[in-house]
Design a protein around this motif. Sequence first.
Motif, mmCIF file in Angstrom:
data_model
loop_
_atom_site.group_PDB
_atom_site.id
_atom_site.type_symbol
_atom_site.label_atom_id
_atom_site.label_comp_id
_atom_site.label_asym_id
_atom_site.label_seq_id
_atom_site.Cartn_x
_atom_site.Cartn_y
_atom_site.Cartn_z
ATOM 1 N N ASN A 177 0.850 -1.190 0.000
ATOM 2 C CA ASN A 177 0.000 0.000 0.000
ATOM 3 C C ASN A 177 0.882 1.235 0.000
ATOM 4 O O ASN A 177 1.195 1.785 1.051
ATOM 5 C CB ASN A 177 -0.840 0.057 1.280
ATOM 6 C CG ASN A 177 -1.902 -0.997 1.317
ATOM 7 O OD1 ASN A 177 -2.507 -1.324 0.305
ATOM 8 N ND2 ASN A 177 -2.146 -1.533 2.499
ATOM 9 N N VAL A 216 -3.657 -2.915 -4.512
ATOM 10 C CA VAL A 216 -3.960 -4.243 -3.972
ATOM 11 C C VAL A 216 -4.986 -4.090 -2.848
ATOM 12 O O VAL A 216 -4.936 -3.122 -2.104
ATOM 13 C CB VAL A 216 -2.688 -4.909 -3.396
ATOM 14 C CG1 VAL A 216 -1.724 -5.283 -4.490
ATOM 15 C CG2 VAL A 216 -1.997 -4.015 -2.372
ATOM 16 N N ASP A 217 -5.909 -5.022 -2.726
ATOM 17 C CA ASP A 217 -6.905 -4.880 -1.659
ATOM 18 C C ASP A 217 -7.462 -6.237 -1.224
ATOM 19 O O ASP A 217 -8.015 -6.978 -2.047
ATOM 20 C CB ASP A 217 -8.050 -3.966 -2.128
ATOM 21 C CG ASP A 217 -8.898 -3.451 -0.978
ATOM 22 O OD1 ASP A 217 -8.577 -3.739 0.183
ATOM 23 O OD2 ASP A 217 -9.891 -2.736 -1.264
ATOM 24 N N ARG A 218 -7.308 -6.541 0.016
ATOM 25 C CA ARG A 218 -8.020 -7.600 0.741
ATOM 26 C C ARG A 218 -7.610 -7.472 2.211
ATOM 27 O O ARG A 218 -6.412 -7.580 2.529
ATOM 28 C CB ARG A 218 -7.668 -9.001 0.233
ATOM 29 C CG ARG A 218 -8.157 -10.098 1.162
ATOM 30 C CD ARG A 218 -8.066 -11.499 0.587
ATOM 31 N NE ARG A 218 -9.346 -11.915 0.022
ATOM 32 C CZ ARG A 218 -9.585 -13.109 -0.513
ATOM 33 N NH1 ARG A 218 -8.619 -14.010 -0.581
ATOM 34 N NH2 ARG A 218 -10.772 -13.409 -0.990
ATOM 35 N N ILE A 219 -8.557 -7.238 3.079
ATOM 36 C CA ILE A 219 -8.220 -7.140 4.498
ATOM 37 C C ILE A 219 -7.788 -8.523 4.984
ATOM 38 O O ILE A 219 -8.549 -9.493 4.875
ATOM 39 C CB ILE A 219 -9.411 -6.609 5.317
ATOM 40 C CG1 ILE A 219 -9.736 -5.174 4.883
ATOM 41 C CG2 ILE A 219 -9.097 -6.670 6.815
ATOM 42 C CD1 ILE A 219 -11.020 -4.613 5.505
ATOM 43 N N LYS A 282 -8.302 3.962 -2.880
ATOM 44 C CA LYS A 282 -7.954 2.938 -1.876
ATOM 45 C C LYS A 282 -7.166 3.555 -0.719
ATOM 46 O O LYS A 282 -7.480 3.355 0.456
ATOM 47 C CB LYS A 282 -7.132 1.842 -2.565
ATOM 48 C CG LYS A 282 -6.334 0.935 -1.642
ATOM 49 C CD LYS A 282 -7.154 -0.172 -1.047
ATOM 50 C CE LYS A 282 -6.587 -0.918 0.122
ATOM 51 N NZ LYS A 282 -5.274 -1.416 0.140
ATOM 52 N N LEU A 286 -9.833 4.028 2.013
ATOM 53 C CA LEU A 286 -9.755 2.818 2.826
ATOM 54 C C LEU A 286 -8.635 2.920 3.868
ATOM 55 O O LEU A 286 -8.874 2.916 5.062
ATOM 56 C CB LEU A 286 -9.562 1.574 1.937
ATOM 57 C CG LEU A 286 -9.707 0.240 2.678
ATOM 58 C CD1 LEU A 286 -10.174 -0.873 1.754
ATOM 59 C CD2 LEU A 286 -8.451 -0.209 3.411
ATOM 60 N N ASN A 287 -7.381 3.067 3.417
ATOM 61 C CA ASN A 287 -6.275 2.953 4.374
ATOM 62 C C ASN A 287 -6.266 4.080 5.407
ATOM 63 O O ASN A 287 -6.091 3.826 6.605
ATOM 64 C CB ASN A 287 -4.930 2.876 3.642
ATOM 65 C CG ASN A 287 -4.800 1.606 2.812
ATOM 66 O OD1 ASN A 287 -4.696 1.668 1.597
ATOM 67 N ND2 ASN A 287 -4.845 0.452 3.457
ATOM 68 N N HIS A 290 -9.098 3.550 7.769
ATOM 69 C CA HIS A 290 -8.768 2.411 8.626
ATOM 70 C C HIS A 290 -7.913 2.877 9.810
ATOM 71 O O HIS A 290 -8.174 2.537 10.965
ATOM 72 C CB HIS A 290 -7.966 1.415 7.776
ATOM 73 C CG HIS A 290 -8.327 -0.018 7.965
ATOM 74 N ND1 HIS A 290 -7.690 -1.015 7.270
ATOM 75 C CD2 HIS A 290 -9.235 -0.656 8.748
ATOM 76 C CE1 HIS A 290 -8.192 -2.176 7.620
ATOM 77 N NE2 HIS A 290 -9.137 -1.990 8.513
ATOM 78 N N ARG A 363 -2.913 -4.106 14.561
ATOM 79 C CA ARG A 363 -2.325 -4.270 13.223
ATOM 80 C C ARG A 363 -2.512 -3.000 12.390
ATOM 81 O O ARG A 363 -1.590 -2.524 11.745
ATOM 82 C CB ARG A 363 -2.975 -5.457 12.497
ATOM 83 C CG ARG A 363 -2.374 -5.706 11.117
ATOM 84 C CD ARG A 363 -3.118 -6.750 10.322
ATOM 85 N NE ARG A 363 -4.320 -6.280 9.678
ATOM 86 C CZ ARG A 363 -4.374 -5.587 8.536
ATOM 87 N NH1 ARG A 363 -3.260 -5.305 7.889
ATOM 88 N NH2 ARG A 363 -5.521 -5.186 8.027
ATOM 89 N N VAL A 364 -3.714 -2.429 12.451
ATOM 90 C CA VAL A 364 -4.021 -1.324 11.547
ATOM 91 C C VAL A 364 -3.393 -0.011 12.028
ATOM 92 O O VAL A 364 -3.032 0.848 11.223
ATOM 93 C CB VAL A 364 -5.555 -1.203 11.367
ATOM 94 C CG1 VAL A 364 -5.899 -0.036 10.461
ATOM 95 C CG2 VAL A 364 -6.123 -2.510 10.802
#
Length: 481
Positions: A177, A216-219, A282, A286-287, A290, A363-364
């Motif tokens: 990412n 790229v994307d998948r949690i 993304k 998203l990030n 998050h 983690r995030v």
Amino acid sequence: MTASSDTPLVMLHLGLGSFHRAHQAVYQQALHDAGDARWVLAGGNIRNDMAETVATLQAAGGAYTLETVSPEGERVYQRITAIREVIGHDAALSGLIAWGADPATRIISFTVTEAGYYLDAKNRLDLGFADLAADIAAARAGHPHPATPTLYGALTAILRARMAAAGGPVTLLNCDNLRHNGDRSRAGLLQFIEAAGDADLLAWVQAHTSSPNAMVDRITPRPVPAVRERVRAATGIDDAAALMGESFIQWVIEDRFAAGRPAWETVGVQMVDSVDAYEEAKIRLLNATHSCIAWAGTLVGHTYIHEGTHDPVIRQMAYDYVTCDTIPVLDTPERPCPINLADYRDVVLARFGNPAIADTNQRVAMDGFSKIPGFIAPTIRERLARDEGIASVALLPALFLAYLQVWHRGGIAYTYQDQAMDPVVAHAICEAADPVAAFCADGPLWGALAGDARLVRAVRDALARVQSFVAAHPLRRGVAG
Ligand SMILES: NC(=O)c1ccc[n+]([C@@H]2O[C@H](COP(=O)([O-])OP(=O)(O)OC[C@H]3O[C@@H](n4cnc5c(N)ncnc54)[C@H](O)[C@@H]3O)[C@@H](O)[C@H]2O)c1
Ligand SMILES: OC[C@@H](O)C(O)[C@H](O)CO
């Protein structure tokens, strides 16, 4: 161009963490399942930090079980066998070098985390990082640094061997990412090779490699023992390398490959000319969101991302950041965004809210010192350049500063990991007479924005809002932070 020979071609992956095994390996598996075995995967780690998982994978011939969970909580189990060679770690990286020099290897992909690139806002290598400086010195002497090799040192050693062996062109495919991940890691690599004084290699890499950008994307949460238990119950296989991810998956790649690629478009990968719109959506929707939820959730005592996502105040902060300050800079009359960003936001919040994923704030929340400059500062910079307010986006760095202050007091309930953070600098920010001013003056975090009075003012106001929110939160009332 796609591969057409009968001999399997190889994508060598550096960084055999959870994400590679839940994402790139899954697309490769889909090709194999469809009868297309023209490409296989080989992979290993640059650093010796996952020895147990690597040993487990080696013992299983690279196979493992992936659990995926849908928004409805439905779980599916899949045996992944696409990784044909698990390369054990050795200090000289000899296994990775041998695979990377082999002419059958046509793609070298990597995931080394956002902190593995050591670049400032102008894409210059930051030689203040001791790992990087040691690796450049080692590369001058002709090898990667044995204790702290970096991606650049590993690639330099691999590509040197490939050039010497006339191994042919190869694509360097970044799967982290990182904004403009292909362009930026290429810039870092070329500077590294130049600093190592290898002009021949520099010319060879420029002529014989390409570096497509990719989103790229998948949690993919860190695997916990419960995953292994569920896999055992569902499949009868006791797999210490089992892992889980959400059912959502996406990979968008610029179609610029130096020596062929798998027919990924047949298994759902989006091959495009430019990844820009996907990447900005993304990284910012998203990030950054998050991280917002992870920092805010930690401050009030949540453990999981879904808890913060369902916390009305935290959800509103995330929603406002996206809606008020981010969508307006990504979708403008001059540059309309091809993605419906309001829908994207809603899907992202629904994904984060899935309790079955049980992704942790730990983690995030990690690597804030890489994520502020990469995920958040660009929105602030662009809004200020347009003379627009930054109240909603400023809440994110304010949350991170509040989080750092709690970390400074030893109050985070888990270990905070941040490879880009200099702990001395971070403690000094928290101890400063004016922590907001010290935080906003930090060059690595803010680049040219460092010290900007509008930034300081907005973060100061936002920090006051964060402090009131934390003090008033039902989980925190009466708790000393
Ligand atoms: N997990 C996810 O949800 C997810 C989703 C999309 C993208 N990603 C990307 O993948 C990265 C890795 O995620 P993961 O879940 O596999 O994490 P992980 O902790 O399972 O694996 C991290 C990998 O990075 C390597 N690494 C760490 N620091 C390094 C350094 N300085 N130099 C070289 N190698 C280093 C480790 O050896 C390991 O192989 C993320 O940082 C992100 O950029 C992850
Ligand atoms: O924001 C944290 C990331 O690791 C995230 O889980 C990922 O980017 C989702 O694809």
